[in-house]
Design an enzyme around this catalytic site. Structure first.
Site, PDB file in Angstrom:
ATOM      1  N   GLY A   9       0.835  -1.201   0.000  1.00 53.11           N
ATOM      2  CA  GLY A   9       0.000   0.000   0.000  1.00 53.11           C
ATOM      3  C   GLY A   9       0.862   1.240   0.000  1.00 53.11           C
ATOM      4  O   GLY A   9       0.470   2.291   0.531  1.00 53.11           O
ATOM      5  N   ALA A  11       1.692   3.459  -2.087  1.00 53.18           N
ATOM      6  CA  ALA A  11       1.293   4.693  -2.768  1.00 53.18           C
ATOM      7  C   ALA A  11       0.192   5.443  -2.028  1.00 53.18           C
ATOM      8  O   ALA A  11      -0.130   6.573  -2.399  1.00 53.18           O
ATOM      9  CB  ALA A  11       0.831   4.382  -4.195  1.00 53.18           C
ATOM     10  N   GLY A  12      -0.379   4.835  -1.007  1.00 51.50           N
ATOM     11  CA  GLY A  12      -1.452   5.470  -0.265  1.00 51.50           C
ATOM     12  C   GLY A  12      -0.937   6.493   0.727  1.00 51.50           C
ATOM     13  O   GLY A  12       0.267   6.658   0.929  1.00 51.50           O
ATOM     14  N   THR A  78      -4.128  -1.839   8.642  1.00 49.54           N
ATOM     15  CA  THR A  78      -5.420  -1.769   7.973  1.00 49.54           C
ATOM     16  C   THR A  78      -6.501  -2.304   8.896  1.00 49.54           C
ATOM     17  O   THR A  78      -6.323  -3.337   9.545  1.00 49.54           O
ATOM     18  CB  THR A  78      -5.398  -2.589   6.672  1.00 49.54           C
ATOM     19  OG1 THR A  78      -4.247  -2.239   5.913  1.00 49.54           O
ATOM     20  CG2 THR A  78      -6.649  -2.342   5.858  1.00 49.54           C
ATOM     21  N   THR A  79      -7.642  -1.620   8.940  1.00 52.39           N
ATOM     22  CA  THR A  79      -8.729  -2.037   9.817  1.00 52.39           C
ATOM     23  C   THR A  79      -9.737  -2.900   9.047  1.00 52.39           C
ATOM     24  O   THR A  79      -9.524  -3.254   7.899  1.00 52.39           O
ATOM     25  CB  THR A  79      -9.417  -0.813  10.437  1.00 52.39           C
ATOM     26  OG1 THR A  79      -9.891   0.043   9.389  1.00 52.39           O
ATOM     27  CG2 THR A  79      -8.454  -0.036  11.309  1.00 52.39           C
ATOM     28  N   PRO A 107      -5.364  -1.938  15.613  1.00 56.88           N
ATOM     29  CA  PRO A 107      -6.369  -0.998  15.123  1.00 56.88           C
ATOM     30  C   PRO A 107      -5.865   0.434  15.102  1.00 56.88           C
ATOM     31  O   PRO A 107      -6.415   1.272  14.383  1.00 56.88           O
ATOM     32  CB  PRO A 107      -7.529  -1.162  16.105  1.00 56.88           C
ATOM     33  CG  PRO A 107      -6.910  -1.710  17.344  1.00 56.88           C
ATOM     34  CD  PRO A 107      -5.782  -2.573  16.878  1.00 56.88           C
ATOM     35  N   ASN A 108      -4.827   0.722  15.872  1.00 60.56           N
ATOM     36  CA  ASN A 108      -4.272   2.071  15.904  1.00 60.56           C
ATOM     37  C   ASN A 108      -2.829   2.002  16.382  1.00 60.56           C
ATOM     38  O   ASN A 108      -2.526   1.274  17.322  1.00 60.56           O
ATOM     39  CB  ASN A 108      -5.096   2.978  16.827  1.00 60.56           C
ATOM     40  CG  ASN A 108      -4.911   4.443  16.514  1.00 60.56           C
ATOM     41  OD1 ASN A 108      -3.793   4.938  16.410  1.00 60.56           O
ATOM     42  ND2 ASN A 108      -6.022   5.147  16.347  1.00 60.56           N
ATOM     43  N   HIS A 136     -13.380  10.930  11.804  1.00 61.10           N
ATOM     44  CA  HIS A 136     -12.335  10.748  10.806  1.00 61.10           C
ATOM     45  C   HIS A 136     -12.606  11.578   9.563  1.00 61.10           C
ATOM     46  O   HIS A 136     -13.702  12.108   9.372  1.00 61.10           O
ATOM     47  CB  HIS A 136     -12.219   9.264  10.415  1.00 61.10           C
ATOM     48  CG  HIS A 136     -11.528   8.420  11.425  1.00 61.10           C
ATOM     49  ND1 HIS A 136     -12.159   7.950  12.557  1.00 61.10           N
ATOM     50  CD2 HIS A 136     -10.248   7.972  11.502  1.00 61.10           C
ATOM     51  CE1 HIS A 136     -11.303   7.244  13.271  1.00 61.10           C
ATOM     52  NE2 HIS A 136     -10.143   7.245  12.658  1.00 61.10           N
ATOM     53  N   LYS A 140     -12.198   7.940   4.571  1.00 64.74           N
ATOM     54  CA  LYS A 140     -12.118   6.646   5.264  1.00 64.74           C
ATOM     55  C   LYS A 140     -13.249   5.746   4.775  1.00 64.74           C
ATOM     56  O   LYS A 140     -14.413   6.158   4.746  1.00 64.74           O
ATOM     57  CB  LYS A 140     -12.192   6.838   6.774  1.00 64.74           C
ATOM     58  CG  LYS A 140     -11.979   5.560   7.570  1.00 64.74           C
ATOM     59  CD  LYS A 140     -11.826   5.847   9.047  1.00 64.74           C
ATOM     60  CE  LYS A 140     -11.702   4.562   9.868  1.00 64.74           C
ATOM     61  NZ  LYS A 140     -10.562   3.736   9.435  1.00 64.74           N
ATOM     62  N   THR A 147     -10.307   1.334  15.577  1.00 64.97           N
ATOM     63  CA  THR A 147     -10.004   1.806  16.927  1.00 64.97           C
ATOM     64  C   THR A 147     -11.262   1.847  17.782  1.00 64.97           C
ATOM     65  O   THR A 147     -11.264   1.401  18.933  1.00 64.97           O
ATOM     66  CB  THR A 147      -9.374   3.208  16.867  1.00 64.97           C
ATOM     67  OG1 THR A 147      -8.166   3.136  16.108  1.00 64.97           O
ATOM     68  CG2 THR A 147      -9.060   3.726  18.263  1.00 64.97           C
TER      69      THR A 147
END
Length: 250
Positions: A9, A11-12, A78-79, A107-108, A136, A140, A147
């Protein structure tokens, strides 16, 4: 000893920030950047020992299985994970082919958020009411956030262990769902607003008093100390670890 790192990931928004953090960190080398459409294999991972996944919920589990098969340890930010998806990763890691491999899913990675989750779980049994609000940016793709889900689950477990009843709520009609969602019996509300990055409030109430626990992350760099810590520590743990708190000795 230098830890060779691949970012999935890359490029994100989060992935590019991870790449910069790894390149700036002592004792680490960024050896591969993979993104959507790139094959995950020992060849494309270019000798990485640890892969960091910041992609999207739709592909993160398949990425983790491919990374395990490719022979690397995995740190996942990633969630969107569920009990079933955690279970499938545990089963894979228990197979002879995955012997010695480690996966950490958090998650965080912001230290303030990890501590806030722990504080909320400690406080929850002492209050009659508790609700979670997560806020957020509008890009998203999942709600509630990982989280918030983890926070609510930890609160629910702490309250159940203490014999606490669910929060009082006399609502009888709510056709628009304005009371929010339920995670293990705890109300969770999701806000998506331009200008935000990642924020969470836990509201705890008793007659005549209220405790608010809030964490605010204004920039994605706030997650990087936790990510780098996980990259450094993942090799010390075998199997699946869920939550950064597990390596913070909280």
């Amino acid at each position: 000893m230098t830890i060779r790192v691949a970012v999935i990931g890359a490029a994100g928004r989060m992935g590019s920030t991870v790449c910069q953090a790894v390149q700036a960190a002592s004792g680490m080398e960024l050896v591969a950047r993979l993104d959507a459409g790139d094959e995950i294999s020992p060849t494309t991972l270019a000798g990485a020992q640890v892969a960091v996944d910041f992609t999207v919920p739709a592909v993160t589990e398949s990425n983790v299985h491919a990374l395990i098969d490719a022979g690397v340890d995995v740190v996942v930010g990633t969630t969107g994970w569920t009990k079933d998806s955690y279970g499938r990763v545990r089963t894979h890691l228990a197979s002879p082919e995955a012997a010695g491999r480690s996966v950490l899913i958090a998650p965080n990675f912001a230290l303030s958020a990890v501590l806030s989750m722990r504080f909320a779980a400690l406080a929850a049994p002492y209050f009659e009411s508790v609700e979670v609000i997560e806020l957020h940016h509008p890009a998203k793709v999942d709600a509630p956030s990982g989280t918030a889900t983890a926070t609510a689950a930890a609160i629910a477990a702490a309250r159940q262990q203490a014999g606490r009843d669910s929060s009082p709520d006399a609502t009888e009609t709510d056709p628009q769902g304005t009371r929010g969602g339920l995670v293990d019996g705890v109300r969770v509300h999701a806000v998506r607003l331009s200008g935000l990055t990642a924020h969470e409030e836990v509201l705890l109430g008793n007659p005549g008093e209220q405790l608010t626990i809030r964490t605010d992350c204004f920039d994605r760099v706030s997650f990087m100390p936790g990510v780098l810590l996980a990259v450094r520590k993942i090799g010390e743990r075998e199997g699946l670890t869920v939550g950064l708190d597990q390596i913070l000795d909280l």
